[in-house]
Design an enzyme around this catalytic site. Structure first.
Site: not given
Lengths: 248, 381
Positions: B125, B132, B157-158, B270, B341-342, B365
């Site tokens: 498509l 859009s 296109i997947t 953690r 975090g990191g 989509e």
């Protein structure tokens, strides 16, 4: 050959267990129940046996209505039919084994598979008890199994090694991890399982010989101790292992 | 109201979850790192029965309802967006139009092979200059004798250029009367002369899935490759996207669920200031918000599925579900990284992949903005 596989419906091992307000049962609220992981191995072995020898695989479970979910999963994996032995109350291992033995006798099963234990109560004895009640041979904690006509050659795990056992049908086998790799219940199997029958009847009820007095969580683990980070800590570590932990 | 799933739906969730955790999780990071589409894993998803779940058994499908399919996508996305993308695109965009609009002959010709996972099908498509604004597409289809001759190109296109891509459904302009364009959908097999499928590389996300550019250079296919009626292309495209939105919604929901679970687990392990960070209100409230958004997203998406499978209008709810699930996937993955975090910035931690993978969902989509246009039209703006 009539093949029976006995399954239990247990809390998912990833579930956080909370003790119920009666201090005797777990709080089932929010707990997901699944086919006991060791029983998946039993179902797989039953299916492999059927594929090699022909026959019918019947899944049997003792417990409330919800156990049908685990029976259905075994049917989705490929078992032929199911039997739910209805029992809404707590039943100890002897009681479960009695109910199963009666059904297995009625089914006239030649070989019966169990998981080596169910991961809820972890008693690890229902298979062996059932074998005794039926007068069947029994191999527990099997990690390898060969069937040749009536003859069974099985390996079981023992402390530090493996034991090879020869016996014959009829027999009960309780299955350990490593015996096989359970197949997934493919989606087509799940749809096909909808059309398979689960017969429901009341379980043969007997008095419990075990009473649960209290259920509680184990005490939290003591935090570990770091004695040092280089080789200079070794003598102190050895001393502690010897004198405090008393393991060497 | 009954919010319980059926026994079959629960079993499907369990099976797909086990499969995703045992077979996909161990290799997802590697496929992502190497930007590699796995034919073998796709075949195994086919063996499990994931392709053509909603197609009737007559054509080799699973005969299941839409919600079962959405649950399967959700469970894959909980572990890996790439594999969920392969499944969602193949089922909704590849198989969907053939199944709903194909002739008996077309269905029997293609669907059995597509439902096994042996081959994939794509839906062409989007174009380089028509995203859009899908009506702005320029690919043309001209009738020449009994044949259609197609010229133009498609992008993003997947499943279009994998080794196992069998063909695609192309939307092309078949008539243009001074700007009044008529669109027609046509079946093109990948080995048709004049057709080229080229794999796109350098993706931020879904790196284990196949994304392609398709080129049509006097690509000639027989008249019977027409899908639906001449001029019916827009209608087919819109209906296909309505269904597709449910599966993209499922990808957002699953992505959010996966990122949330990683964050919850990490926050309990953690320790800072002498206790697990989950015990600090600042972190606990984040997790509470994440769990609430996921619950809302699931309820909205499942309701849209219920409307769809009970034959009611679901276009508005599908757009809402796609919008909301995609947006919360972004919010939840973002907070999940914050909680890490990191470490959340490192590839060694799975949450890093979720943070990247979610970013397509507000774009593919139909962007979030396009969903809002759809919704606003439905509510009479």
């Amino acid at each position: 050959m009539k093949i029976v596989v006995c399954v239990s419906h247990v809390p998912d091992t990833a579930t956080k267990i909370v003790v119920g307000s009666d201090n005797k049962t777990i709080d089932a609220n929010g707990v997901t129940y699944v086919l006991n992981p060791y029983d998946e191995i039993a179902v797989e072995e039953a299916l492999k046996t059927k594929e090699a020898q022909g026959g019918d695989v019947v899944v049997v479970s003792v417990g409330p209505d919800n156990n049908k979910e685990s029976i259905r999963k075994a049917l989705a994996m490929g078992a032929d039919s199911g039997v739910l032995l209805k029992d809404d109350n707590y039943r100890d291992s002897v009681g479960v084994a009695k109910a199963l033995a009666e059904e297995i006798k009625a089914q006239d099963a030649q070989i019966v598979f169990f998981g080596k234990q169910s991961v809820d109560y972890d008693n690890s004895i229902v298979g062996q008890l059932t074998a005794e009640m039926l007068g069947y041979n029994c191999v527990s904690v099997a990690v390898d199994l060969k069937l040749d006509g009536e003859k069974i050659t099985a390996e079981r795990e023992i402390e530090g090694g493996r034991e090879v056992i020869e016996t014959s049908l009829p027999a009960v086998i309780t299955c350990q991890k490593g015996l096989n790799e359970p197949r997934y219940a493919a989606l087509k199997g799940i749809m096909a399982a909808k059309r398979k029958t689960i017969e429901e009847k009341d379980a043969a009820v007997s008095e419990n010989s075990v009473e649960i007095l209290e259920m509680k969580k184990p005490a939290p683990k003591e935090p570990g101790k770091i004695v040092g980070t280089d080789s200079s800590a070794v003598p102190e570590l050895v001393r502690l292992l010897k004198e405090e932990a008393k393991v060497i | 109201m009954d919010f319980n799933l059926s026994e079959v739906q629960n079993l499907i969730r369990q099976t797909v979850r086990d499969f995703a955790e045992n077979e996909i999780r161990p290799i997802a990071a590697k496929l992502d790192e190497e930007e590699k589409f796995s034919v073998e894993l796709t075949k195994r998803m086919g063996d499990l029965g994931l392709f053509g779940m909603h197609v009737s058994e007559e054509y080799g499908g699973g005969g299941m309802d839409i919600l079962s399919y959405v649950i399967a996508v959700e469970e894959l996305a909980r572990i890996d967006g790439s594999q969920a993308a392969t499944l969602a695109a193949h089922n909704s965009l590849g198989i969907g139009p053939l199944y709903y609009y194909g002739t008996e002959e077309q269905k029997h010709k293609y669907l059995p092979r597509l439902c096994t996972g042996e081959y994939l099908w794509s839906f062409g498509l989007t174009e380089p200059n028509a995203g859009s604004d899908s009506r702005g597409s320029k690919t043309t289809a001209v009738k020449d004798g009994n044949d259609w001759v197609i010229n133009g190109s498609k992008i993003f296109i997947t499943n279009g250029s994998a080794d196992i891509s069998l063909g695609c459904t192309v939307q092309a302009v078949s008539a243009d009367n001074g700007g009044d364009k008529k669109f027609t959908t046509i079946i093109v097999e990948n080995d048709t002369p004049g057709f080229t499928a080229k794999t796109m590389h350098g993706k931020l996300m879904w790196r284990g899935s196949n994304t392609s550019e398709l080129y049509f250079d006097n690509c000639r296919v027989p008249g019977e490759n027409l899908l639906g009626e001449i001029g019916e292309g827009s209608h087919i495209m819109l209906k296909t996207l309505d269904n597709g939105r449910l599966s993209i919604g499922a990808m957002g929901l699953g992505c959010a669920q996966g990122a949330y679970e990683l964050a919850l687990k990490y926050s309990k392990e953690r320790k800072q200031f002498g206790k697990p960070i989950s015990k600090f209100q600042a972190i606990a409230f984040k997790l509470a918000d994440m769990a609430t958004k996921i619950e809302l997203a699931r309820n909205l998406l499942y309701k849209a599925c219920w409307l769809c499978q009970t034959g009611q209008k679901f276009s508005k709810e599908a757009a809402m579900a796609k919008l909301y699930c995609s947006e919360i996937a972004k919010e939840v993955a973002d907070e999940a990284v914050q909680i890490h975090g990191g470490y959340g910035l490192m590839k060694e931690f799975e949450v890093e992949r979720f943070y990247r993978d979610q970013r397509l969902l507000q774009i593919g989509e139909g962007t979030s903005e396009i969903q809002k246009i759809v919704i606003s039209r439905h509510i009479g703006c």
